[in-house]
Design a protein around this motif. Structure first.
Motif, PDB file in Angstrom:
ATOM      1  N   LEU A   1       9.756   4.176  15.842  1.00  0.00           N
ATOM      2  CA  LEU A   1       8.655   4.640  17.011  1.00  0.00           C
ATOM      3  C   LEU A   1       8.814   3.768  18.324  1.00  0.00           C
ATOM      4  CD1 LEU A   1       5.492   4.547  14.844  1.00  0.00           C
ATOM      5  CD2 LEU A   1       6.660   6.387  15.721  1.00  0.00           C
ATOM      6  N   GLY A   2       9.746   2.988  18.379  1.00  0.00           N
ATOM      7  CA  GLY A   2      10.046   2.098  19.794  1.00  0.00           C
ATOM      8  C   GLY A   2       9.561   1.041  20.116  1.00  0.00           C
ATOM      9  N   PHE A   3       8.916   0.292  18.979  1.00  0.00           N
ATOM     10  CA  PHE A   3       8.507  -0.742  18.867  1.00  0.00           C
ATOM     11  C   PHE A   3       9.225  -1.954  18.324  1.00  0.00           C
ATOM     12  CE2 PHE A   3       4.780   2.073  18.319  1.00  0.00           C
ATOM     13  CZ  PHE A   3       4.168   1.652  19.634  1.00  0.00           C
ATOM     14  N   LYS A   4       9.092  -3.303  19.189  1.00  0.00           N
ATOM     15  CA  LYS A   4       9.984  -4.416  18.747  1.00  0.00           C
ATOM     16  C   LYS A   4       9.875  -4.824  17.295  1.00  0.00           C
ATOM     17  CE  LYS A   4      10.259  -5.981  23.682  1.00  0.00           C
ATOM     18  NZ  LYS A   4      10.228  -7.070  24.418  1.00  0.00           N
ATOM     19  N   GLY A   5       8.764  -4.640  16.647  1.00  0.00           N
ATOM     20  CA  GLY A   5       8.303  -5.267  15.488  1.00  0.00           C
ATOM     21  C   GLY A   5       6.932  -4.479  15.031  1.00  0.00           C
ATOM     22  N   TYR A   6       6.459  -5.029  13.977  1.00  0.00           N
ATOM     23  CA  TYR A   6       4.987  -4.634  13.343  1.00  0.00           C
ATOM     24  C   TYR A   6       4.227  -5.337  14.127  1.00  0.00           C
ATOM     25  CZ  TYR A   6       1.391  -4.172   9.919  1.00  0.00           C
ATOM     26  OH  TYR A   6       0.399  -3.935   9.300  1.00  0.00           O
ATOM     27  N   GLN A   7       3.807  -6.410  14.939  1.00  0.00           N
ATOM     28  CA  GLN A   7       2.856  -6.907  15.681  1.00  0.00           C
ATOM     29  C   GLN A   7       2.672  -6.137  16.761  1.00  0.00           C
ATOM     30  OE1 GLN A   7       0.677  -9.123  14.641  1.00  0.00           O
ATOM     31  NE2 GLN A   7       1.761  -9.168  12.678  1.00  0.00           N
ATOM     32  N   GLU A   8       3.696  -5.891  17.417  1.00  0.00           N
ATOM     33  CA  GLU A   8       3.763  -4.765  18.654  1.00  0.00           C
ATOM     34  C   GLU A   8       3.153  -3.581  18.426  1.00  0.00           C
ATOM     35  OE1 GLU A   8       6.581  -4.531  22.458  1.00  0.00           O
ATOM     36  OE2 GLU A   8       7.309  -3.175  20.897  1.00  0.00           O
ATOM     37  N   PHE A   9       3.525  -3.010  17.243  1.00  0.00           N
ATOM     38  CA  PHE A   9       2.855  -1.582  16.627  1.00  0.00           C
ATOM     39  C   PHE A   9       1.225  -1.658  16.329  1.00  0.00           C
ATOM     40  CE2 PHE A   9       1.575   0.520  12.946  1.00  0.00           C
ATOM     41  CZ  PHE A   9       1.743   2.011  13.298  1.00  0.00           C
ATOM     42  N   LYS A  10       1.099  -2.913  15.849  1.00  0.00           N
ATOM     43  CA  LYS A  10      -0.306  -3.118  15.601  1.00  0.00           C
ATOM     44  C   LYS A  10      -1.204  -3.234  17.001  1.00  0.00           C
ATOM     45  CE  LYS A  10      -1.119  -6.502  12.429  1.00  0.00           C
ATOM     46  NZ  LYS A  10      -1.854  -7.051  11.507  1.00  0.00           N
ATOM     47  N   ILE A  11      -0.699  -3.818  17.769  1.00  0.00           N
ATOM     48  CA  ILE A  11      -1.375  -3.886  19.368  1.00  0.00           C
ATOM     49  C   ILE A  11      -1.487  -2.521  19.698  1.00  0.00           C
ATOM     50  CG2 ILE A  11      -1.047  -4.509  21.523  1.00  0.00           C
ATOM     51  CD1 ILE A  11       0.440  -7.167  20.286  1.00  0.00           C
TER      52      ILE A  11
ATOM     53  N   ARG B   1       0.715  -1.227   0.167  1.00  0.00           N
ATOM     54  CA  ARG B   1      -0.102  -0.160   0.080  1.00  0.00           C
ATOM     55  C   ARG B   1       0.924   1.250   0.001  1.00  0.00           C
ATOM     56  NH1 ARG B   1      -5.143   1.677   2.011  1.00  0.00           N
ATOM     57  NH2 ARG B   1      -5.808  -0.365   1.578  1.00  0.00           N
ATOM     58  N   CYS B   2       2.031   1.082   0.635  1.00  0.00           N
ATOM     59  CA  CYS B   2       2.723   2.481   0.844  1.00  0.00           C
ATOM     60  C   CYS B   2       3.892   2.478  -0.378  1.00  0.00           C
ATOM     61  CB  CYS B   2       3.752   2.533   2.204  1.00  0.00           C
ATOM     62  SG  CYS B   2       2.579   2.368   3.464  1.00  0.00           S
ATOM     63  N   GLY B   3       3.965   1.360  -1.003  1.00  0.00           N
ATOM     64  CA  GLY B   3       4.722   1.419  -2.252  1.00  0.00           C
ATOM     65  C   GLY B   3       6.472   1.357  -1.439  1.00  0.00           C
ATOM     66  N   VAL B   4       6.471   0.590  -0.617  1.00  0.00           N
ATOM     67  CA  VAL B   4       7.942   0.407   0.182  1.00  0.00           C
ATOM     68  C   VAL B   4       8.248  -1.005   0.237  1.00  0.00           C
ATOM     69  CG1 VAL B   4       7.847   2.784   1.236  1.00  0.00           C
ATOM     70  CG2 VAL B   4       7.084   0.804   2.510  1.00  0.00           C
ATOM     71  N   GLY B   5       9.540  -1.257   0.993  1.00  0.00           N
ATOM     72  CA  GLY B   5       9.675  -2.759   1.098  1.00  0.00           C
ATOM     73  C   GLY B   5       9.406  -2.871   2.675  1.00  0.00           C
ATOM     74  N   GLU B   6       9.219  -4.309   3.017  1.00  0.00           N
ATOM     75  CA  GLU B   6       8.599  -4.896   4.294  1.00  0.00           C
ATOM     76  C   GLU B   6       9.829  -4.487   5.221  1.00  0.00           C
ATOM     77  OE1 GLU B   6       7.691  -8.914   4.531  1.00  0.00           O
ATOM     78  OE2 GLU B   6       6.610  -8.867   2.630  1.00  0.00           O
ATOM     79  N   SER B   7      10.942  -4.308   4.869  1.00  0.00           N
ATOM     80  CA  SER B   7      12.079  -3.760   5.877  1.00  0.00           C
ATOM     81  C   SER B   7      11.889  -2.391   6.170  1.00  0.00           C
ATOM     82  CB  SER B   7      13.382  -4.065   5.192  1.00  0.00           C
ATOM     83  OG  SER B   7      13.698  -3.292   4.139  1.00  0.00           O
ATOM     84  N   SER B   8      11.422  -1.585   5.296  1.00  0.00           N
ATOM     85  CA  SER B   8      11.005  -0.246   5.576  1.00  0.00           C
ATOM     86  C   SER B   8       9.817   0.008   6.702  1.00  0.00           C
ATOM     87  CB  SER B   8      10.681   0.777   4.476  1.00  0.00           C
ATOM     88  OG  SER B   8      11.523   0.588   3.453  1.00  0.00           O
ATOM     89  N   ILE B   9       8.835  -0.908   6.589  1.00  0.00           N
ATOM     90  CA  ILE B   9       7.812  -0.897   7.684  1.00  0.00           C
ATOM     91  C   ILE B   9       8.492  -1.380   8.807  1.00  0.00           C
ATOM     92  CG2 ILE B   9       5.610  -2.070   8.282  1.00  0.00           C
ATOM     93  CD1 ILE B   9       5.288  -0.256   5.662  1.00  0.00           C
ATOM     94  N   PHE B  10       9.158  -2.405   9.092  1.00  0.00           N
ATOM     95  CA  PHE B  10       9.873  -2.858  10.109  1.00  0.00           C
ATOM     96  C   PHE B  10      10.800  -1.680  10.757  1.00  0.00           C
ATOM     97  CE2 PHE B  10      13.534  -4.706  12.335  1.00  0.00           C
ATOM     98  CZ  PHE B  10      12.627  -5.741  13.363  1.00  0.00           C
TER      99      PHE B  10
END
Length: 284
Positions: A61-71, A46-55
């Motif tokens: 933002l201080g999160f360990k990963g994407y799942q913690e961010f979604k929580i 959706r963002c037009g970037v790589g998965e590593s960029s999301i990570f």
């Protein structure tokens, strides 16, 4: 900032993001209810970037990963659903009644977000610095100059060590003459105003302590700050000097003032009586 929700964190950190991180942040803010159900691959597409960029964005933002961010997002969205929705966007076809309500809601929102951003440890340290200071100098330029003057006026009523200068050249000179016994309170919404940054640099070189009141966690100004207090008002490029931003800054100054008054009650109460008597004859 531990009390703020994820969307507030994104806003206050936005100006320090890379261009790629800003693309991710824009998508999250715009499609917040959809993102919570997306995989990291979906969001990356959706963002037009790589998965590593999301990570990396989540790590920023201080999160360990994407799942913690979604929580964290889920908790923030739940809080939004429980809170009454505040309509703040002013439209050309708004009635006068709608306009007055939206202006009120914008100011209330700025105060609420500022309150959620308060770091009480930093606030306590800031007041301790003010109490121990030999002089307290207030600095600001442009719209923030007016706020700095309000801070000076507020503290002048209870202490003779409150100082302020309007002219930017004089601000730079007085900043250079501060000592390690002094405290500078520097106000800047963006934290990117050249004159303000130069003052902060001069204060740091002089050995004085700096308390900054600003919107963003990371900026050229906060690089020179000993204590940063965040104000929670969103101001676009065409909204410079908005009253909601000023109200948020004044709220923090009020908190500093009242806590300072509490800790120095005897002398502050006596000084307040003196300054009140000094101007009483000016009134009809």
């Amino acid at each position: 900032m531990q009390n703020s929700d994820i969307f507030t964190t994104i806003h206050t950190t936005y100006n320090s993001f890379t261009n790629t991180e800003k693309k991710v942040a824009d998508q999250i803010i715009k499609n917040r209810t959809e993102v919570i159900y997306m995989s990291i691959t979906d969001l990356a597409d959706r963002c037009g970037v790589g998965e590593s960029s999301i990570f990396r964005f989540c790590k920023t933002l201080g999160f360990k990963g994407y799942q913690e961010f979604k929580i964290a997002m889920a908790h923030s969205l739940n809080s939004e659903e429980e809170a009454p929705q505040i309509d703040k966007e002013i439209l050309r076809n708004d009635s006068l009644e709608d306009l007055t309500a939206k202006v009120k809601n914008t100011n209330i929102s700025a105060l609420d977000e500022t309150h959620s951003l308060i770091n009480y440890a930093n606030l306590d340290k800031a007041v301790s610095l003010l109490v121990a200071a030999e002089r307290i100098r207030f600095f600001g330029v442009g719209a923030s100059l007016i706020t700095a003057m309000e801070g000076y006026n507020k503290f002048l009523r209870i202490t003779g060590k409150s100082e302020f200068t309007v002219d930017q050249h004089l601000q730079a000179m007085t900043a250079s003459l501060m000592t390690e016994r002094d405290v500078a309170v520097i106000i800047s919404y963006s934290g990117s105003t050249k004159d303000t940054i130069e003052v902060a640099r001069a204060v740091k070189e002089a050995g004085a302590k700096t308390i900054c009141i600003t919107r963003f966690v990371k900026s050229p100004l906060t690089a020179y700050s000993d204590i940063t207090l965040l104000c929670g008002a969103n101001e676009g490029p065409l909204q410079g000097g908005s009253l909601s931003a000023k109200i948020a800054q004044l709220y923090l100054l009020d908190v500093l003032y009242f806590e300072y008054f509490k800790r120095t009650f005897d002398i502050s109460a006596a000084n307040k009586e003196k300054t009140a008597k000094a101007v009483v004859e000016k009134l009809l």
